[in-house]
Design an enzyme around this catalytic site. Structure first.
Site, PDB file in Angstrom:
ATOM      1  N   ASP A  67     -14.712  -9.113   1.897  1.00  0.00           N
ATOM      2  CA  ASP A  67     -12.800  -8.190   0.919  1.00  0.00           C
ATOM      3  C   ASP A  67     -13.728  -6.970   0.136  1.00  0.00           C
ATOM      4  O   ASP A  67     -15.204  -6.815   0.207  1.00  0.00           O
ATOM      5  CB  ASP A  67     -13.524  -9.532  -0.900  1.00  0.00           C
ATOM      6  CG  ASP A  67     -12.627  -8.352  -1.921  1.00  0.00           C
ATOM      7  OD1 ASP A  67     -12.521  -7.546  -1.997  1.00  0.00           O
ATOM      8  OD2 ASP A  67     -12.005  -9.604  -2.912  1.00  0.00           O
ATOM      9  N   TYR A 156       0.041   0.478  -8.148  1.00  0.00           N
ATOM     10  CA  TYR A 156      -0.131   0.519  -7.052  1.00  0.00           C
ATOM     11  C   TYR A 156      -0.231   2.449  -6.631  1.00  0.00           C
ATOM     12  O   TYR A 156      -0.584   3.333  -6.051  1.00  0.00           O
ATOM     13  CB  TYR A 156       1.248   0.170  -5.705  1.00  0.00           C
ATOM     14  CG  TYR A 156       0.975   0.824  -4.338  1.00  0.00           C
ATOM     15  CD1 TYR A 156       0.073  -0.420  -3.893  1.00  0.00           C
ATOM     16  CD2 TYR A 156       2.621   1.417  -4.328  1.00  0.00           C
ATOM     17  CE1 TYR A 156       0.071   0.752  -2.223  1.00  0.00           C
ATOM     18  CE2 TYR A 156       1.633   1.684  -2.746  1.00  0.00           C
ATOM     19  CZ  TYR A 156       1.370   1.382  -1.659  1.00  0.00           C
ATOM     20  OH  TYR A 156       1.625   1.998  -0.820  1.00  0.00           O
ATOM     21  N   LYS A 160      -2.798   5.631  -5.292  1.00  0.00           N
ATOM     22  CA  LYS A 160      -2.906   5.659  -4.782  1.00  0.00           C
ATOM     23  C   LYS A 160      -3.122   7.477  -5.127  1.00  0.00           C
ATOM     24  O   LYS A 160      -3.460   7.943  -3.919  1.00  0.00           O
ATOM     25  CB  LYS A 160      -1.282   5.804  -3.403  1.00  0.00           C
ATOM     26  CG  LYS A 160      -1.131   4.454  -3.162  1.00  0.00           C
ATOM     27  CD  LYS A 160      -2.052   3.837  -2.016  1.00  0.00           C
ATOM     28  CE  LYS A 160      -2.428   3.008  -1.190  1.00  0.00           C
ATOM     29  NZ  LYS A 160      -3.353   2.627   0.062  1.00  0.00           N
TER      30      LYS A 160
END
Length: 270
Positions: A67, A156, A160
């Site tokens: 992970d 998200y 980013k």
């Protein structure tokens, strides 16, 4: 260049499938030694494609279940590489997950999970592995067009954008060792993840999402994963020796003019 890769160790996260798989296979084919990281256990079928691709010289492939958000796992890997006297030339922080939910749709737990993989994973990899990287090495972080513009997916997008900031900080810190750090910002890429539905978007909405991205791209198509892998290879190679702390869109023109291109089409000006 044909001899450049033969003694180079490259670590790729998210390497069991999708874009990461394509990158790992391409780098192996060039002659690099690959350390492939993914969440799946090494005996899971998801690894079959990469293992089969590397069957000619299996000693050049190290597969590891991990992970990327687990700091202890990165520390253990760093220690293991030191014991084997392995110095990385390249690190590709490719692992990432998506969640097509707005700010109010996203739970705190979902927010934390997205950032832990997409941002913390890259930070931890650089934190634990860069101290023992070769001078002259290269780190490539995979961001997104969502990290260059506004996008409704809150967690998200935040991850980013933040990855681009991490790139700049790391590039400053590692420059004296001639280790370059750059970001690739892909647009629509034809991998299974782009077609995946979730709790908010069903299968039909996923098709609409894909089509909207295609129409917002000047080249009117998604990238093949190999087209992203080619840029990864470029940034890991001496051909990009004076590129550092940069964001490189590989998006078919989506962020360069996709929105106004659609308006031009609608108004009859293009």
């Amino acid at each position: 260049m044909s001899n450049f890769w033969h003694d180079k160790h490259i670590l790729v996260t998210g390497a069991a499938q999708g874009q990461g798989l394509t990158e790992a296979k391409a780098l192996y084919s060039l002659g690099a030694n690959i350390i492939a990281i993914d969440l799946a256990a090494p005996d899971q079928p998801v690894w079959n494609d990469l293992i089969h691709h590397c069957h000619a010289e299996p000693q050049r492939l190290m597969v590891r279940a991990q992970d990327v958000s687990d700091a202890n796992a990165w520390s253990e890997l760093a220690d293991a590489l030191k014991k084997q006297s392995i110095q990385l030339h390249g690190l590709v922080n490719n692992a990432g997950i998506t969640l097509r939910k707005t700010v109010n749709q996203t739970s705190p737990e979902e927010w934390r999970r997205i950032l832990s993989v997409n941002l913390d994973g890259a930070f931890l990899a650089i934190h634990y592995l860069s101290p023992s990287m070769r001078a002259g090495g290269s780190i490539v972080n995979i961001s997104s067009t969502a990290g260059l513009t506004g996008y409704f997916s809150a967690a998200y997008t935040a991850s980013k954008w933040a990855l681009r900031g991490l790139t700049r900080c790391a590039a400053q810190e590692l420059a004296d060792r001639h280790i370059r750090v750059n970001t690739i910002c892909p647009g629509l890429v034809e991998t299974p993840m782009i077609h995946k539905a979730n709790a908010v978007h069903n299968a039909e909405q996923a098709k609409i999402f894909h089509e909207g991205n295609r129409q917002a791209t000047l080249l009117s198509r998604g990238a093949e994963p190999s087209e992203i892998a080619n840029v990864v290879i470029f940034l890991l190679s001496p051909d990009s020796s004076f590129i550092n702390a940069a964001d490189i869109p590989v998006d078919g023109g989506m962020t360069g003019g996709g929105i106004y291109w659609r308006i031009g089409k609608m108004t009859g000006n293009l």
